[in-house]
Design an enzyme around this catalytic site. Sequence first.
Site, short mmCIF file in Angstrom:
data_model
loop_
_atom_site.label_atom_id
_atom_site.label_comp_id
_atom_site.label_asym_id
_atom_site.label_seq_id
_atom_site.Cartn_x
_atom_site.Cartn_y
_atom_site.Cartn_z
N LYS A 1 0.83 -1.21 0.00
CA LYS A 1 0.00 0.00 0.00
C LYS A 1 0.85 1.26 0.00
O LYS A 1 0.43 2.30 -0.51
CB LYS A 1 -0.98 -0.04 1.16
N THR B 1 -3.99 5.17 3.42
CA THR B 1 -2.67 5.64 3.04
C THR B 1 -2.68 6.39 1.71
O THR B 1 -1.90 7.31 1.51
CB THR B 1 -1.68 4.46 2.96
#
Length: 338
Positions: free
Chosen positions: A195, A252
């Site tokens: 991520k 994120t």
Amino acid sequence: MRADVQRVTVLGAGSWGTAFAKVLGDAGREVTLWARREQVAEDVRERHVNSSYLPGVGLPENITATTDPAKALDGAQAVVLAVPSQSLRANLTAWRGLLPEDAILVSLAKGVELGTLKRMSEVIGEIVGIAADQVVVVTGPNLAKEIAAGQPSASVLACADHERAVAIQRACANSYFRPYTNTDVVGCELGGVCKNVIALSTGMAAGLGFGTNTMAMLITRGLAEMARLGAKLGADPLTFAGLAGIGDLVATCSSPLSRNRTFGERLGRGETLEQAQAATGGQVAEGVMSCSSIRALALSLGVDMPITDAMHRVCHEGVDPRQAGAELLGRSQKHEWS
């Protein structure tokens, strides 16, 4: 001991290490925070703040701090490793002789080691001489400032030994932090590292002036990349639909609190890697290093990860972000799930 972990040491007093120490402290645990700099340790010990990394956040009085690793580790029932992924091996090598024999080891690091291509639980297992599945991995949407502010959040504690995960779950659960357990360590660790790379790409897209459609495309196709890699390594596909996968990915990739997203945004606006690093206090986002190690891992396994490859080429081969984006869109047409 595993059912009632009371004394916890956190090795690393950065923003996430300090936030997790606060989580443990608010759950009623006795916490010792190891800091590299005496100024940080004194700040925590005497004033109950970490103004260097979490300014304005008060820390509970059951958290103390020291720069002496032996003192920090004395009597710990659980040891939380909160140092950057690429420096974990060197730090843990220095600490391993000090680790209490029966302590549960907990990893906050999200990365794949350059060179060895090992996940963090594998690095810990190799250095300490234990099975990698004896390490509890903390992952999920873990934006430190929001958690430290007491905003409702959830994370995943992954360990093949469910009893260890439950022990840490009990140690850190509090009124604002809800931990879930999972036995799929591979999937949870891959979600945590991949991520960061996708967040770099969404930041670059924002820096280039693109909007929500582009971000949604990158998040979704990024999820497909990490799921392909996970499948090759035997991860549970459901993991990527949970907090360690899509949950961490959304947080994120979309939050201005994400160092990886903001770093990518600077690159998208035309800054060099060195300029972006200088603007973030000399810190390099994890995704900048991870894009290379994940790319190498994917190549070794024959897994197609075009966004990850593009981020490696932008960060380490000088490719312009606009060119990388055009090349991604110009790839050969295919079925969505192929």
